[in-house]
Design an enzyme around this catalytic site. Sequence first.
Site, PDB file in Angstrom:
ATOM      1  N   GLY A 183       0.852  -1.182   0.000  1.00 43.64           N
ATOM      2  CA  GLY A 183       0.000   0.000   0.000  1.00 43.64           C
ATOM      3  C   GLY A 183       0.883   1.225   0.000  1.00 43.64           C
ATOM      4  CD  GLU A 206       9.250   4.750   0.832  1.00 42.95           C
ATOM      5  OE1 GLU A 206       8.984   5.830   0.285  1.00 42.95           O
ATOM      6  OE2 GLU A 206       8.385   4.106   1.459  1.00 42.95           O
TER       7      GLU A 206
END
Length: 182
Positions: free
Chosen positions: A110, A154
Amino acid sequence: MNMSIKITQKDNPILRQRAKEVPLKEIGSEKIRDIIKRMSETLSESANGVGLAAPQIGVSLAIFLISEEVKNKATTEKMTPEERKKLKHFIFINPRLVKSSQKKSLMAEGCLSVEGVFGNIKRSRQVVVEAYNEKGEKFRTGASGLFAQTLQHEIDHLNGKLFTDKTEKLKKITLVAEQPNN
Ligand code: ZN
């Protein structure tokens, strides 16, 4: 006073830009320290967050933070806000993916910038990342499991990619998330 910082959401163009590298001589500056501080506060306040990239607070620079909980996989939602504030955040500046394993796993994922949606995504099981810390020192870290998954998530953010670009079986959820968000 609790100054909540808004997390940029998926339609914000900043999430689609390639984040700029931080000039090395600027790493210890007040400006960069302030950005890292704001990111850390935002990550602590995000109930399911295990990672946060600078574009998610509206700053297009190559910086991300990852919570130490990726190492022990403790579920964040069971923690109190006070406990979450004590979690250490690993800081990655100008990160570079040095190695990623051919072996991949389908993992539930998520994102704090795509609220209420989870999906399965193929991620390398192991990665090696090189980056600078907040003092401007270069370091290299190997990771597996949730840590490796979060690093890939990331780094995607810094390249203007969102996990929903390549997820399988995207599903909307309405209840409190069981999976970690990045
Ligand atoms: Zn994300």
